[in-house]
Design an enzyme around this catalytic site. Structure first.
Site, PDB file in Angstrom:
ATOM      1  N   GLY A  57       6.683  -1.632   6.900  1.00 52.46           N
ATOM      2  CA  GLY A  57       8.082  -2.051   6.952  1.00 52.46           C
ATOM      3  C   GLY A  57       8.979  -1.151   7.769  1.00 52.46           C
ATOM      4  N   GLU A  58      10.144  -1.692   8.111  1.00 54.26           N
ATOM      5  CA  GLU A  58      11.167  -0.944   8.853  1.00 54.26           C
ATOM      6  C   GLU A  58      12.280  -0.603   7.853  1.00 54.26           C
ATOM      7  OE1 GLU A  58      12.164   0.493  11.934  1.00 54.26           O
ATOM      8  OE2 GLU A  58      13.806   0.890  10.560  1.00 54.26           O
TER       9      GLU A  58
ATOM     10  N   ASN B  91      -5.740   5.490  15.433  1.00 56.96           N
ATOM     11  CA  ASN B  91      -7.014   5.064  14.840  1.00 56.96           C
ATOM     12  C   ASN B  91      -7.490   3.820  15.571  1.00 56.96           C
ATOM     13  OD1 ASN B  91      -6.760   7.055  12.966  1.00 56.96           O
ATOM     14  ND2 ASN B  91      -6.143   5.711  11.294  1.00 56.96           N
TER      15      ASN B  91
ATOM     16  N   SER C 256      10.092   6.452  15.668  1.00 54.23           N
ATOM     17  CA  SER C 256       8.800   6.033  16.218  1.00 54.23           C
ATOM     18  C   SER C 256       9.057   5.716  17.683  1.00 54.23           C
ATOM     19  CB  SER C 256       8.300   4.770  15.507  1.00 54.23           C
ATOM     20  OG  SER C 256       7.989   5.061  14.179  1.00 54.23           O
ATOM     21  N   LEU C 257       8.874   6.712  18.522  1.00 53.55           N
ATOM     22  CA  LEU C 257       9.226   6.569  19.941  1.00 53.55           C
ATOM     23  C   LEU C 257       8.091   5.873  20.700  1.00 53.55           C
ATOM     24  CD1 LEU C 257      11.099   7.242  22.338  1.00 53.55           C
ATOM     25  CD2 LEU C 257      10.075   9.522  22.393  1.00 53.55           C
ATOM     26  N   HIS C 258       6.945   6.497  20.719  1.00 55.17           N
ATOM     27  CA  HIS C 258       5.680   5.938  21.218  1.00 55.17           C
ATOM     28  C   HIS C 258       5.616   5.561  22.693  1.00 55.17           C
ATOM     29  CE1 HIS C 258       4.654   6.239  17.113  1.00 55.17           C
ATOM     30  NE2 HIS C 258       5.198   5.121  16.703  1.00 55.17           N
TER      31      HIS C 258
ATOM     32  N   CYS D 249       0.027  -1.751  15.627  1.00 58.53           N
ATOM     33  CA  CYS D 249       0.089  -1.591  14.175  1.00 58.53           C
ATOM     34  C   CYS D 249      -0.392  -2.851  13.461  1.00 58.53           C
ATOM     35  CB  CYS D 249       1.524  -1.276  13.770  1.00 58.53           C
ATOM     36  SG  CYS D 249       1.769  -1.269  11.993  1.00 58.53           S
TER      37      CYS D 249
ATOM     38  N   GLU E 164       0.830  -1.193   0.000  1.00 60.06           N
ATOM     39  CA  GLU E 164       0.000   0.000   0.000  1.00 60.06           C
ATOM     40  C   GLU E 164       0.866   1.244   0.000  1.00 60.06           C
ATOM     41  OE1 GLU E 164      -4.242  -0.944   1.902  1.00 60.06           O
ATOM     42  OE2 GLU E 164      -2.708  -0.393   3.321  1.00 60.06           O
TER      43      GLU E 164
ATOM     44  N   CYS F 256       3.356   8.563   1.125  1.00 57.90           N
ATOM     45  CA  CYS F 256       3.845   7.708   2.201  1.00 57.90           C
ATOM     46  C   CYS F 256       4.118   6.334   1.587  1.00 57.90           C
ATOM     47  CB  CYS F 256       2.770   7.625   3.285  1.00 57.90           C
ATOM     48  SG  CYS F 256       3.206   6.557   4.649  1.00 57.90           S
TER      49      CYS F 256
ATOM     50  N   SER G  77      11.407   7.112   8.673  1.00 62.02           N
ATOM     51  CA  SER G  77      10.991   6.852  10.045  1.00 62.02           C
ATOM     52  C   SER G  77      11.433   5.452  10.453  1.00 62.02           C
ATOM     53  CB  SER G  77       9.465   6.960  10.121  1.00 62.02           C
ATOM     54  OG  SER G  77       9.027   6.565  11.396  1.00 62.02           O
TER      55      SER G  77
ATOM     56  N   CYS H 150      -0.750   6.357   8.102  1.00 61.57           N
ATOM     57  CA  CYS H 150       0.578   5.756   8.119  1.00 61.57           C
ATOM     58  C   CYS H 150       0.795   4.890   9.350  1.00 61.57           C
ATOM     59  CB  CYS H 150       1.630   6.850   8.077  1.00 61.57           C
ATOM     60  SG  CYS H 150       1.555   7.746   6.544  1.00 61.57           S
TER      61      CYS H 150
ATOM     62  N   CYS I 167       4.943  -4.247  16.150  1.00 60.01           N
ATOM     63  CA  CYS I 167       4.447  -3.246  17.099  1.00 60.01           C
ATOM     64  C   CYS I 167       2.980  -3.571  17.409  1.00 60.01           C
ATOM     65  CB  CYS I 167       4.570  -1.841  16.519  1.00 60.01           C
ATOM     66  SG  CYS I 167       6.272  -1.407  16.114  1.00 60.01           S
TER      67      CYS I 167
HETATM   68  S1  SF4 Z   1       5.153  -0.857  10.077  1.00 58.88           S
HETATM   69 FE1  SF4 Z   1       6.125   0.502  11.604  1.00 58.88          FE
HETATM   70  S2  SF4 Z   1       4.648   0.605  13.286  1.00 58.88           S
HETATM   71 FE2  SF4 Z   1       4.079  -1.178  12.010  1.00 58.88          FE
HETATM   72  S3  SF4 Z   1       5.084  -2.980  12.949  1.00 58.88           S
HETATM   73 FE3  SF4 Z   1       6.461  -2.142  11.376  1.00 58.88          FE
HETATM   74  S4  SF4 Z   1       7.829  -0.724  12.472  1.00 58.88           S
HETATM   75 FE4  SF4 Z   1       6.047  -1.104  13.798  1.00 58.88          FE
END
Ligand code: SF4
Length: 335
Positions: free
Chosen positions: A151-152, A282, A206-208, A108, A80, A94, A183, A323, A105
């Site tokens: 993805g990372e 969300n 992405s601290l969170h 997510c 996507e 994005c 990110s 995102c 996460c």
């Molecule tokens: S896409 Fe981003 S927020 Fe989702 S699991 Fe992967 S690193 Fe975590």
């Protein structure tokens, strides 16, 4: 679209052919090789045969200020990409860097899909081209690219950097490095490498969560790379680049959005070159969204602690394309 045979086809051609092709593909955003009249007819024919330019998108949903595309890759897997249209002609794409994500996460939906595979640099750029071609027809252009989709990026490092250089190439897509943001969930080695690239690309963490204990609960990456080790790598990044960091912080009701977390966050980020981006969560069946009142109270504590705060409107919420939650609610299938 598949341009993997491009290099082979251009072998033996004069050097300027490569530049002509790059300008046509990324600068002019052609959709058909027949449009590149600067190339000899025979070469155009071979390119049309071996390097199809059509970008297959299974499903495109438009909703208000966002558009979402489910792009079908050559092997049938799907990714996507989201276009967010802001006021003042800012059009941000994005992009995803992987099919699915291995980071798991808890908040997510993409993390729940697991990792299918990493994307090639071409597949990353293809997502930008998809929307660039659309916008071109509307006399607009892509002005910003953020690696905040599936993805990372730091674990697909080389392909992400190749894609960034392709987008940044002044003779091709010509997108300024400062208009690109990456990110990460916090991979210290990746952050250190990124700091030494010599590019003015923005970095977001992405601290969170304001401490490692809470972070481990919602971001398993923290069990391998502690928050402390991530902050050390970021300090090195700031020292080398003198660039601001965006700390993304998701507001999950009763988990991350309390006054204790706000005070801890002030302590963690005091003196840092950077700012906090509060992100509305969300709602899913796993966690609840924070409320406006709780977000305002949280923000006030940060501001009283002299932390710069921006609050991101969750673009694409109406099309399930916000995102980091690209696969939220309406579960998508990657194959
Ligand atoms: S896409 Fe981003 S927020 Fe989702 S699991 Fe992967 S690193 Fe975590």
């Amino acid at each position: 679209m598949n341009i993997s045979a491009l290099k082979e086809i251009l072998t033996g051609q004069p050097n300027y052919r490569q530049q002509q092709v790059e300008k046509a593909l990324y600068g002019d955003q052609i959709e058909d090789w027949s449009q590149v009249i600067a190339l000899p007819e025979e070469l155009r024919r071979r390119l049309a045969e071996a390097c199809p330019l059509e970008i297959r998108a299974d499903d495109t949903i438009s909703g208000g200020d966002s558009r979402k595309a489910l792009i079908v890759l050559e092997d049938g897997l799907k990714i996507e990409a989201v276009l967010m249209m802001h006021q003042g002609d800012r059009n941000t794409v994005c992009v995803s860097s992987q099919v699915g994500c291995p980071m798991k996460c808890a908040f997510c939906a993409t993390g729940r899909l697991g990792l299918k595979r990493s994307l090639t640099a071409d597949e990353i750029v293809e997502q930008v081209l998809y929307f660039a071609r659309q916008l071109k027809k509307e006399h607009k252009r892509v002005t910003n690219v953020v690696f905040m989709g599936m993805g990372e990026p730091m674990i697909n490092y080389d392909n992400v950097m190749t894609a960034i250089r392709t987008l940044n190439n002044p003779k091709g897509f010509n997108l300024g490095a400062r208009r690109i943001s990456v990110s990460t969930s916090g991979i210290p080695d990746g952050i250190r490498k990124f700091a030494r690239e010599g590019l003015e690309v923005n970095l977001a963490l992405s601290l969170h969560a304001p401490n490692n204990e809470l972070r481990c609960k919602i971001m398993p990456v923290s069990t391998h790379h502690s928050l402390e080790s991530v902050m050390e790598a970021l300090a090195e990044y700031v020292q080398l680049t003198n660039r601001k960091i965006m700390f993304e912080y998701i507001m999950i009701k009763g988990v991350t959005d309390g006054p204790e977390q706000a005070h801890e966050l002030v302590k963690l980020l005091s003196g840092w070159l950077g700012y906090v981006n509060l992100i509305n969560y969300n709602q899913t069946d796993v966690f609840e969204s924070s409320t406006r009142e709780r977000i305002e109270a949280f923000k006030k504590i940060l501001e009283d602690g002299h932390i710069t705060v921006v609050q991101r409107y969750t673009f694409g919420e109406d099309i399930d394309g916000a995102c980091g939650q690209l696969a939220a609610r309406k579960e998508i299938k990657l194959d």
